[in-house]
Structure formats: C-alpha cells, structure tokens
Design a protein around this motif. Structure first.
Motif, PDB file in Angstrom:
ATOM      1  N   THR A 173      86.097  65.207  25.040  1.00  0.00           N
ATOM      2  CA  THR A 173      87.649  64.706  24.320  1.00  0.00           C
ATOM      3  C   THR A 173      88.780  64.783  24.685  1.00  0.00           C
ATOM      4  N   GLY A 174      88.520  65.665  26.254  1.00  0.00           N
ATOM      5  CA  GLY A 174      89.496  66.759  26.794  1.00  0.00           C
ATOM      6  C   GLY A 174      90.367  67.494  26.472  1.00  0.00           C
ATOM      7  N   GLY A 175      89.742  68.369  25.499  1.00  0.00           N
ATOM      8  CA  GLY A 175      90.537  69.284  24.789  1.00  0.00           C
ATOM      9  C   GLY A 175      91.379  69.114  24.550  1.00  0.00           C
ATOM     10  N   GLY A 176      92.057  70.596  23.985  1.00  0.00           N
ATOM     11  CA  GLY A 176      93.980  71.230  24.200  1.00  0.00           C
ATOM     12  C   GLY A 176      93.859  70.704  23.074  1.00  0.00           C
ATOM     13  N   ALA A 233      94.389  68.039  28.936  1.00  0.00           N
ATOM     14  CA  ALA A 233      93.354  67.438  28.445  1.00  0.00           C
ATOM     15  C   ALA A 233      92.927  65.556  28.631  1.00  0.00           C
ATOM     16  N   VAL A 234      94.593  65.298  28.883  1.00  0.00           N
ATOM     17  CA  VAL A 234      94.194  63.792  29.475  1.00  0.00           C
ATOM     18  C   VAL A 234      94.116  62.930  30.477  1.00  0.00           C
ATOM     19  N   GLU A 261      89.488  61.417  33.220  1.00  0.00           N
ATOM     20  CA  GLU A 261      88.239  61.558  34.371  1.00  0.00           C
ATOM     21  C   GLU A 261      86.390  61.234  33.935  1.00  0.00           C
ATOM     22  N   VAL A 262      86.304  61.628  32.453  1.00  0.00           N
ATOM     23  CA  VAL A 262      85.024  61.393  32.451  1.00  0.00           C
ATOM     24  C   VAL A 262      84.860  59.960  31.598  1.00  0.00           C
ATOM     25  N   ASN A 263      85.849  59.391  30.903  1.00  0.00           N
ATOM     26  CA  ASN A 263      85.677  58.707  29.946  1.00  0.00           C
ATOM     27  C   ASN A 263      85.872  57.313  30.381  1.00  0.00           C
ATOM     28  N   VAL A 264      86.350  57.649  31.620  1.00  0.00           N
ATOM     29  CA  VAL A 264      87.037  55.897  32.154  1.00  0.00           C
ATOM     30  C   VAL A 264      86.942  56.176  33.886  1.00  0.00           C
ATOM     31  N   ILE A 265      86.925  56.942  34.169  1.00  0.00           N
ATOM     32  CA  ILE A 265      86.860  56.804  35.977  1.00  0.00           C
ATOM     33  C   ILE A 265      84.991  56.868  35.734  1.00  0.00           C
ATOM     34  N   GLY A 266      84.839  58.091  35.440  1.00  0.00           N
ATOM     35  CA  GLY A 266      83.304  58.337  35.531  1.00  0.00           C
ATOM     36  C   GLY A 266      82.519  57.273  35.373  1.00  0.00           C
ATOM     37  N   VAL A 267      82.791  56.558  34.203  1.00  0.00           N
ATOM     38  CA  VAL A 267      82.045  55.183  33.763  1.00  0.00           C
ATOM     39  C   VAL A 267      81.977  54.128  34.733  1.00  0.00           C
ATOM     40  N   ILE A 268      83.602  53.643  35.143  1.00  0.00           N
ATOM     41  CA  ILE A 268      83.379  53.307  36.576  1.00  0.00           C
ATOM     42  C   ILE A 268      82.783  54.084  37.593  1.00  0.00           C
ATOM     43  N   ALA A 321      91.553  59.104  22.296  1.00  0.00           N
ATOM     44  CA  ALA A 321      92.155  57.603  21.656  1.00  0.00           C
ATOM     45  C   ALA A 321      92.162  56.698  22.750  1.00  0.00           C
ATOM     46  N   PRO A 322      93.109  57.486  23.074  1.00  0.00           N
ATOM     47  CA  PRO A 322      93.539  56.597  24.855  1.00  0.00           C
ATOM     48  C   PRO A 322      92.441  56.051  25.873  1.00  0.00           C
ATOM     49  N   SER A 323      91.927  56.842  25.678  1.00  0.00           N
ATOM     50  CA  SER A 323      90.888  57.073  27.156  1.00  0.00           C
ATOM     51  C   SER A 323      89.861  55.651  26.304  1.00  0.00           C
ATOM     52  N   LYS A 324      89.589  55.901  25.503  1.00  0.00           N
ATOM     53  CA  LYS A 324      88.718  55.001  25.006  1.00  0.00           C
ATOM     54  C   LYS A 324      89.582  53.293  24.732  1.00  0.00           C
ATOM     55  N   SER A 325      90.693  53.179  24.205  1.00  0.00           N
ATOM     56  CA  SER A 325      91.544  51.867  24.636  1.00  0.00           C
ATOM     57  C   SER A 325      91.321  51.668  25.738  1.00  0.00           C
ATOM     58  N   PHE A 326      91.554  52.650  26.787  1.00  0.00           N
ATOM     59  CA  PHE A 326      91.483  52.308  28.264  1.00  0.00           C
ATOM     60  C   PHE A 326      90.306  51.669  29.098  1.00  0.00           C
TER      61      PHE A 326
END
Ligand code: NAP
Length: 250
Positions: free
Chosen positions: A100-103, A114-115, A120-127, A174-179
């Motif tokens: 979630t990023g926490g915070g 948190a952003v 870093e995990v949910n988007v860049i990690g996937v790439i 939420a925006p990290s999942k939109s990304f």
C-alpha cells in the motif's frame, strides 16, 4: 529435464509468482500447483519463502523457492538465472507482489514516501520483473503475464460516487494501480501478435496483511481471477482488466 525433485520441467508448465510467501500470492501458487504446474515461489524473506515452499510441497505441489525482491535489479537478475537453470523457460509470470505504501494517503497531506513505495513496488517492480523474465517467457509456447491490480485503480470506480465508488482516499496505492493498469495496456499493445497474453486482475477485497485482514474474501477466493488469467487459452484476451464477475471498467 529432470531436476531431482520429481519435476519434469520439459513437460510441466512453469510459473513464477512474485510475493508468494503469504496472502493472495501464496494461494495463487497453491492453485497453480494444484494444476500440476511447477511453481516458483518468489519471496524476499528466506525463512518465509522456505516455509511457503514446504507447505506447498506438503500439499502435493511441485514448488521451488525463488529469492526475489522486485525493487532490486540484482535480485531480479538472480531470479531469472535461477528459473533458467531450473526450467530453461517461463510459461506464466504472476506479478502479485504489492504494497500500500503505508503512511498518510489523503492527497492533501500524503506522505511522499508512501507514493514512492507504492510506485516502486506496484509499478516499477512489475516492469523490472516482466522485462527481465521476457526472454524466458518468449521461449514458452503459450506465455501469460498476470498483473495483480485492484478495482481501486479503476478511474471509473475511483471517480464514481455513492455505492459505485471504491476505496478510501488514496494518493499512493490507488493511483499506483491505475498506473499499473495503463502499463498493462502498453505491454499488450507492444506484445500483440507474439502470443504473449498480459492482463490485469482484481482479487476483490481480500483478508490479508495488506488491509490488516479487514477484507471480506478469503485469499483463496482472491487468487481465483489470477489463476483464470494464468490459464487463458491461446487467442484469449490481452490488455484487459478483469475480476471474478467479468470486465472491470478502466
Ligand atoms: P500481502 O498479504 O501483504 O502480500 C503481499 C506480498 O507482496 C507479500 O508476499 C510481500 O512479501 C510481497 N512483497 C512486497 N514487497 C515486495 C518486494 N519488494 N519484493 C518482493 N515481494 C514483495 O497482500 P495481498 O493482499 O496478498 O496482495 C497481493 C496483491 O493483490 C497485491 O498486488 C495487492 O495490491 C493486490 N490486491 C489485494 C487486495 C486485497 O484486498 N488484499 C485487493 C486488490 C488487490 P513480504 O512478506 O516479504 O513483505
């Protein structure tokens, strides 16, 4: 190829699930293992990874541990080498690891750390993991990539009011999942015609560490959509966003 653990990887579908030591990722690994697949349990913590592998094996699955921190180039490169050494290819990659990023995540006071952590995990990690694994995926006859997204990443649902709206105020998760959803579409466009199918799936609100077990679905129920997308037939959808009930609006 015999590897001494009863696994015959030349005939067996080989999958890697990131963040598979617990929660939805563990149940995805268990579900794919129940299909008779050879499942790589990607996890950064050694003790929890080994415990998950042991539990999966005790349940009859062919499972192997893959040390993996999706935020670390060297860790991902080592994971590629391990999967190549073990199986020579990868049929299915499930990008499940997420935070979630926490915070504080109300937009006006959001914790920037948190952003950064969520992206870093949910988007860049996937790439990072996807691109590193692509050479092994391209050796598969029917490669599949599944990205664990969330309906809170749906801009349609984020912007809806009343009962149609989802999730708490969240300027990080939420925006990290939109990304991630947008990235999934971009991959599908580039990989069109290669046979690689890549889709985003939402597990629903599932009781795991991620939400302090407030979710209403079991991890097994949460895993179902990823298993469905991992087992799509050739010619199936790519660049889509799905939950158990069907298509999720972007
Ligand atoms: P979880 O129980 O907290 O599990 C998250 C997993 O990700 C853990 O195995 C964790 O490993 C791993 N992870 C985190 N950062 C990592 C990193 N840098 N490298 C490798 N692994 C890392 O959460 P979950 O609910 O099962 O979530 C799984 C996925 O479903 C996530 O992508 C999440 O966003 C998505 N999702 C969940 C829900 C829900 O209601 N639970 C709803 C929609 C979408 P450690 O144990 O080492 O931290």
């Amino acid at each position: 190829m015999s590897n001494g653990t009863g696994d015959t990887t030349s005939r067996t579908t080989v999958a890697l699930v990131t963040g598979a030591n617990k929660g939805i990722g563990y149940e995805i690994a268990a579900g794919l293992g129940a299909l008779g697949w050879s499942v790589g349990v990607g996890a950064r913590d050694t003790a929890r990874r080994e415990a998950a592998v042991e539990k999966l094996r005790a349940g009859g699955a062919v499972a192997f541990g893959v040390p993996l921190d999706v935020t670390d180039d060297a860790s991902v490169a080592a994971a590629v080498a391990l999967v190549e050494e073990r199986a020579g290819r990868l049929d299915v990659l499930v990008n499940n690891a997420g935070v979630t990023g926490g915070g504080q995540q109300r937009p006006t006071v959001v914790d920037l750390a948190a952003v950064r952590a969520a992206v870093e995990v949910n988007v860049i990690g996937v790439i990072r993991v996807t691109n590193a694994m692509l050479p092994l995926l391209r050796r598969s006859a029917s490669p599949r990539i599944v990205n664990l997204s969330s309906s809170v990443g749906s801009l349609t649902r984020q912007s809806a009011s009343g009962e149609e709206g989802v999730g708490p105020l969240s300027a990080a998760y939420a925006p990290s999942k939109s990304f991630l959803n947008a990235v999934t579409i971009q991959y599908a466009k580039e990989l069109a015609g290669t046979g690689i199918l890549i889709n985003a799936g939402c597990p629903g609100f599932t009781a795991t560490d991620l939400n302090h077990f407030r979710g209403v679905r079991t991890p097994e129920q949460g895993a179902a959509i990823a298993i469905r997308l991992a087992t799509l037939p050739d010619g199936g959808p790519s660049g889509g966003f799905f939950e158990d009930a069907g298509v999720v609006p972007w």
